[in-house]
Design a protein around this motif. Sequence first.
Motif, mmCIF file in Angstrom:
data_model
loop_
_atom_site.group_PDB
_atom_site.id
_atom_site.type_symbol
_atom_site.label_atom_id
_atom_site.label_comp_id
_atom_site.label_asym_id
_atom_site.label_seq_id
_atom_site.Cartn_x
_atom_site.Cartn_y
_atom_site.Cartn_z
ATOM 1 N N VAL A 4 0.862 -1.177 0.000
ATOM 2 C CA VAL A 4 0.000 0.000 0.000
ATOM 3 C C VAL A 4 0.894 1.219 0.000
ATOM 4 C CG1 VAL A 4 -1.968 -1.121 1.088
ATOM 5 C CG2 VAL A 4 -0.224 -0.072 2.512
ATOM 6 N N ALA A 5 0.478 2.243 -0.721
ATOM 7 C CA ALA A 5 1.289 3.446 -0.844
ATOM 8 C C ALA A 5 0.400 4.670 -0.790
ATOM 9 C CB ALA A 5 2.085 3.420 -2.141
ATOM 10 N N GLU A 6 0.701 5.557 0.153
ATOM 11 C CA GLU A 6 -0.077 6.773 0.332
ATOM 12 C C GLU A 6 0.495 7.930 -0.483
ATOM 13 O OE1 GLU A 6 0.566 4.767 4.422
ATOM 14 O OE2 GLU A 6 1.782 5.371 2.694
ATOM 15 N N SER A 21 -4.688 9.750 -0.845
ATOM 16 C CA SER A 21 -4.980 8.546 -1.617
ATOM 17 C C SER A 21 -4.063 7.424 -1.174
ATOM 18 C CB SER A 21 -4.767 8.798 -3.115
ATOM 19 O OG SER A 21 -5.618 9.803 -3.588
ATOM 20 N N CYS A 22 -4.549 6.208 -1.324
ATOM 21 C CA CYS A 22 -3.750 5.027 -0.990
ATOM 22 C C CYS A 22 -4.012 3.985 -2.066
ATOM 23 C CB CYS A 22 -4.144 4.495 0.376
ATOM 24 S SG CYS A 22 -3.452 2.870 0.768
ATOM 25 N N ALA A 91 0.061 15.515 11.277
ATOM 26 C CA ALA A 91 0.591 14.200 11.642
ATOM 27 C C ALA A 91 1.056 13.484 10.386
ATOM 28 C CB ALA A 91 -0.483 13.357 12.334
ATOM 29 N N MET A 92 1.706 12.350 10.595
ATOM 30 C CA MET A 92 1.971 11.432 9.497
ATOM 31 C C MET A 92 0.750 10.530 9.394
ATOM 32 S SD MET A 92 4.356 10.720 7.257
ATOM 33 C CE MET A 92 6.012 10.972 7.902
ATOM 34 N N TYR A 93 0.212 10.417 8.205
ATOM 35 C CA TYR A 93 -0.990 9.621 7.977
ATOM 36 C C TYR A 93 -0.601 8.330 7.258
ATOM 37 C CZ TYR A 93 -4.123 13.314 9.473
ATOM 38 O OH TYR A 93 -4.794 14.234 10.227
ATOM 39 N N TYR A 94 -1.112 7.228 7.790
ATOM 40 C CA TYR A 94 -0.786 5.917 7.253
ATOM 41 C C TYR A 94 -2.041 5.206 6.758
ATOM 42 C CZ TYR A 94 3.593 6.545 9.807
ATOM 43 O OH TYR A 94 4.795 7.017 10.276
ATOM 44 N N CYS A 95 -1.890 4.547 5.629
ATOM 45 C CA CYS A 95 -2.930 3.684 5.101
ATOM 46 C C CYS A 95 -2.697 2.271 5.623
ATOM 47 C CB CYS A 95 -2.854 3.701 3.576
ATOM 48 S SG CYS A 95 -3.950 2.561 2.727
ATOM 49 N N ALA A 96 -3.768 1.560 5.938
ATOM 50 C CA ALA A 96 -3.641 0.214 6.502
ATOM 51 C C ALA A 96 -4.611 -0.735 5.824
ATOM 52 C CB ALA A 96 -3.904 0.252 8.003
ATOM 53 N N ALA A 97 -4.181 -1.985 5.675
ATOM 54 C CA ALA A 97 -5.007 -3.001 5.030
ATOM 55 C C ALA A 97 -4.887 -4.310 5.790
ATOM 56 C CB ALA A 97 -4.572 -3.189 3.572
ATOM 57 N N ASP A 98 -6.022 -5.015 5.909
ATOM 58 C CA ASP A 98 -6.019 -6.298 6.605
ATOM 59 C C ASP A 98 -7.187 -7.126 6.092
ATOM 60 O OD1 ASP A 98 -4.702 -7.307 9.534
ATOM 61 O OD2 ASP A 98 -6.561 -8.273 8.887
ATOM 62 N N GLN A 117 4.132 3.692 3.994
ATOM 63 C CA GLN A 117 5.221 4.472 4.590
ATOM 64 C C GLN A 117 4.730 5.781 5.190
ATOM 65 O OE1 GLN A 117 8.535 3.432 4.846
ATOM 66 N NE2 GLN A 117 7.554 1.509 4.233
ATOM 67 N N GLY A 118 3.518 6.169 4.851
ATOM 68 C CA GLY A 118 2.946 7.380 5.414
ATOM 69 C C GLY A 118 3.101 8.588 4.512
ATOM 70 N N THR A 119 2.222 9.545 4.723
ATOM 71 C CA THR A 119 2.293 10.828 4.021
ATOM 72 C C THR A 119 2.048 11.920 5.054
ATOM 73 O OG1 THR A 119 1.478 12.078 2.110
ATOM 74 C CG2 THR A 119 -0.157 10.798 3.318
ATOM 75 N N GLN A 120 2.864 12.958 5.008
ATOM 76 C CA GLN A 120 2.835 13.995 6.039
ATOM 77 C C GLN A 120 1.764 15.039 5.727
ATOM 78 O OE1 GLN A 120 4.686 14.261 8.949
ATOM 79 N NE2 GLN A 120 3.410 16.035 9.412
ATOM 80 N N VAL A 121 0.996 15.368 6.749
ATOM 81 C CA VAL A 121 0.015 16.447 6.663
ATOM 82 C C VAL A 121 0.387 17.489 7.711
ATOM 83 C CG1 VAL A 121 -2.389 17.087 7.029
ATOM 84 C CG2 VAL A 121 -1.831 14.983 5.792
ATOM 85 N N THR A 122 0.514 18.734 7.275
ATOM 86 C CA THR A 122 0.849 19.826 8.183
ATOM 87 C C THR A 122 -0.185 20.928 8.011
ATOM 88 O OG1 THR A 122 3.205 19.315 8.004
ATOM 89 C CG2 THR A 122 2.596 21.476 8.886
#
Length: 125
Positions: A4-6, A21-22, A91-98, A117-122
């Motif tokens: 997964v890639a944000e 997007s992820c 924050a750093m935002y992470y996409c997750a899958a399970d 790996q996350g994408t930074q939101v400021t």
Amino acid sequence: QVQVAESGGGSVQAGGSLRLSCVASGLIFSNYCMGWFRQAPRKEREAVATIDHFGRTKYGDTVKGRFTISQDNAKNTLYLQMDSLKPEDSAMYYCAADMGFGFDCPVTPMESKYRGQGTQVTVSS
């Protein structure tokens, strides 16, 4: 191999909007529990939003009414529309899958097997 890639993070002023997007690969998207969590420096990880196999959504209390999670199964893409952003959303935002277990998803997205790996939101005031 599941990946997964944000993308879509950036800097914005308070009150503004961003859409994360992820893109997921190596999985059948509609069979997975998907979600977003975030982590700010010196803070605990926080569940932001999740969407299950049936498209049911849940939101963290701090983002309810401002953020919207959605997915495009044809594109294997998960989205997080973030409106009325506040500095505390930085924050750093992470996409997750399970895959979950049966029809059950992990209690929180932080428990998911796969994450990006996350994408930074400021958000500035």
